[in-house]
Design a protein around this motif. Structure first.
Motif, PDB file in Angstrom:
ATOM      1  N   MET A 259       0.853  -1.196   0.000  1.00 18.47           N
ATOM      2  CA  MET A 259       0.000   0.000   0.000  1.00 18.47           C
ATOM      3  C   MET A 259       0.892   1.250   0.000  1.00 18.47           C
ATOM      4  N   ASN A 260       0.623   2.196  -0.913  1.00 19.41           N
ATOM      5  CA  ASN A 260       1.461   3.403  -0.913  1.00 19.41           C
ATOM      6  C   ASN A 260       0.995   4.380   0.169  1.00 19.41           C
ATOM      7  N   ILE A 261       1.750   5.454   0.332  1.00 17.06           N
ATOM      8  CA  ILE A 261       1.493   6.374   1.459  1.00 17.06           C
ATOM      9  C   ILE A 261       0.107   7.021   1.358  1.00 17.06           C
ATOM     10  N   LEU A 262      -0.319   7.380   0.134  1.00 19.77           N
ATOM     11  CA  LEU A 262      -1.652   7.978  -0.014  1.00 19.77           C
ATOM     12  C   LEU A 262      -2.740   6.987   0.387  1.00 19.77           C
ATOM     13  N   GLU A 263      -2.570   5.748  -0.041  1.00 21.70           N
ATOM     14  CA  GLU A 263      -3.571   4.724   0.319  1.00 21.70           C
ATOM     15  C   GLU A 263      -3.618   4.515   1.839  1.00 21.70           C
ATOM     16  N   LEU A 264      -2.456   4.580   2.478  1.00 22.33           N
ATOM     17  CA  LEU A 264      -2.419   4.421   3.946  1.00 22.33           C
ATOM     18  C   LEU A 264      -3.137   5.581   4.635  1.00 22.33           C
ATOM     19  N   ILE A 265      -2.907   6.800   4.139  1.00 24.69           N
ATOM     20  CA  ILE A 265      -3.530   7.985   4.750  1.00 24.69           C
ATOM     21  C   ILE A 265      -5.046   7.960   4.507  1.00 24.69           C
ATOM     22  N   GLU A 266      -5.447   7.459   3.356  1.00 21.70           N
ATOM     23  CA  GLU A 266      -6.893   7.332   3.077  1.00 21.70           C
ATOM     24  C   GLU A 266      -7.535   6.295   3.993  1.00 21.70           C
ATOM     25  N   LYS A 267      -6.755   5.287   4.331  1.00 20.64           N
ATOM     26  CA  LYS A 267      -7.259   4.194   5.154  1.00 20.64           C
ATOM     27  C   LYS A 267      -7.326   4.578   6.642  1.00 20.64           C
ATOM     28  N   ARG A 268      -6.375   5.422   7.094  1.00 22.95           N
ATOM     29  CA  ARG A 268      -6.324   5.782   8.521  1.00 22.95           C
ATOM     30  C   ARG A 268      -7.584   6.543   8.935  1.00 22.95           C
ATOM     31  N   TYR A 269      -8.107   6.194  10.055  1.00 27.78           N
ATOM     32  CA  TYR A 269      -9.256   6.923  10.586  1.00 27.78           C
ATOM     33  C   TYR A 269      -9.201   6.805  12.105  1.00 27.78           C
ATOM     34  N   THR A 270     -10.037   7.609  12.776  1.00 34.83           N
ATOM     35  CA  THR A 270     -10.069   7.600  14.232  1.00 34.83           C
ATOM     36  C   THR A 270     -10.924   6.437  14.728  1.00 34.83           C
ATOM     37  N   ALA A 271     -10.279   5.437  15.290  1.00 37.35           N
ATOM     38  CA  ALA A 271     -11.018   4.276  15.804  1.00 37.35           C
ATOM     39  C   ALA A 271     -11.821   4.691  17.030  1.00 37.35           C
ATOM     40  N   LYS A 272     -13.073   4.276  17.076  1.00 39.12           N
ATOM     41  CA  LYS A 272     -13.950   4.619  18.208  1.00 39.12           C
ATOM     42  C   LYS A 272     -14.289   3.387  19.039  1.00 39.12           C
ATOM     43  N   LYS A 273     -13.994   2.196  18.488  1.00 38.07           N
ATOM     44  CA  LYS A 273     -14.261   0.958  19.222  1.00 38.07           C
ATOM     45  C   LYS A 273     -13.179  -0.058  18.869  1.00 38.07           C
ATOM     46  N   TYR A 274     -12.567  -0.628  19.900  1.00 40.80           N
ATOM     47  CA  TYR A 274     -11.452  -1.552  19.672  1.00 40.80           C
ATOM     48  C   TYR A 274     -11.825  -2.986  19.992  1.00 40.80           C
ATOM     49  N   ASN A 275     -11.098  -3.900  19.364  1.00 39.68           N
ATOM     50  CA  ASN A 275     -11.166  -5.317  19.704  1.00 39.68           C
ATOM     51  C   ASN A 275     -10.227  -5.532  20.901  1.00 39.68           C
ATOM     52  N   ALA A 276     -10.819  -5.706  22.080  1.00 44.68           N
ATOM     53  CA  ALA A 276     -10.019  -5.770  23.312  1.00 44.68           C
ATOM     54  C   ALA A 276      -9.210  -7.054  23.412  1.00 44.68           C
ATOM     55  N   ASP A 277      -9.537  -8.048  22.596  1.00 44.93           N
ATOM     56  CA  ASP A 277      -8.912  -9.371  22.744  1.00 44.93           C
ATOM     57  C   ASP A 277      -7.741  -9.620  21.795  1.00 44.93           C
TER      58      ASP A 277
END
Ligand SMILES: Cc1cc2nc3c(=O)[nH]c(=O)nc-3n(C[C@H](O)[C@H](O)[C@H](O)COP(=O)(O)O)c2cc1C
Length: 198
Positions: free
Chosen positions: A1-19
């Motif tokens: 994945m190139n840098i633009l694709e990574l930045i497009e993919k990044r978002y603010t997670a509001k709920k995590y998988n605790a396990d």
């Protein structure tokens, strides 16, 4: 994945998988990446506290406003703190190479203390940008959080020379996180309104 694709993919997670644990080598990479953050005159006025201990994380979560649940679920919390005791920070500056030390001393001599502290704090936001980008590059989700009670963090972490400014939760987002990019697409001003090309 190139840098633009990574930045497009990044978002603010509001709920995590605790396990789902984060491989420790990714956490070690993140530590080194934050250490390498650039700053004005290379002043590096920071402390990055990596909290993986669940009891300590829960204590901090309880004084984190609307972020409590996220912090409890995420496997890692990184607290970003700025040098607040300028006399203590001076001891660090005195160890810098002379050119950098002189630069800092000149700025300090010509800047009111409150403004100097604001300038130091700004450097921490560069580290946050690096941390958010590094996290997605490491295949991890993250949440920047100014919503913390700084004084209580300082007390819980037993800090004297540094002051917590904000934190970053890191982990793997839950499959049913409503803020996932596929559910909540990125919302940004248009390129025409924020970019000027001359
Ligand atoms: C400095 C800073 C502080 C933030 N504080 C919080 C916070 O306390 N809690 C939270 O859920 N999101 C927080 N956010 C996330 C922003 O709301 C989010 O980055 C913005 O809405 C853009 O969405 P995106 O990151 O999903 O692209 C913060 C972001 C930044 C950069």
């Amino acid at each position: 994945m190139n840098i633009l694709e990574l930045i497009e993919k990044r978002y603010t997670a509001k709920k995590y998988n605790a396990d789902k644990p984060i491989p420790q080598e990714k956490i070690e990479d993140l530590k080194e990446i934050l250490r390498l953050t650039p700053s004005s005159i290379n002043v590096q006025p920071w402390k990055f506290t990596f909290v993986q201990n669940p009891e300590m994380k829960a204590k901090l979560a309880s004084v984190s406003m609307h972020n409590t649940e996220k912090i409890n679920q995420a496997q890692l919390l990184v607290v970003f703190s700025v040098a607040d005791d300028l006399d203590a920070f001076q001891n660090i500056v005195n160890e810098f190479p002379s050119a950098r030390r002189d630069w800092y001393n000149k700025i300090k001599a010509n800047t009111p203390e409150a403004d100097l502290k604001i300038w130091l704090s700004k450097q921490l936001y560069i580290a946050l940008g690096v941390g958010l980008t590094a996290s997605i590059a490491l295949g991890l989700d993250s949440t920047a959080m100014e919503g913390i009670e700084s004084d209580k963090y300082q007390e819980i972490l037993n800090m004297t020379a540094y002051k917590p400014l904000f934190a970053m939760a890191v982990g793997y987002a839950s499959e049913d996180d409503f803020n996932r990019i596929e559910v909540t697409p990125k919302s940004r001003r248009s390129q025409e309104s924020v970019i000027e090309s001359i």
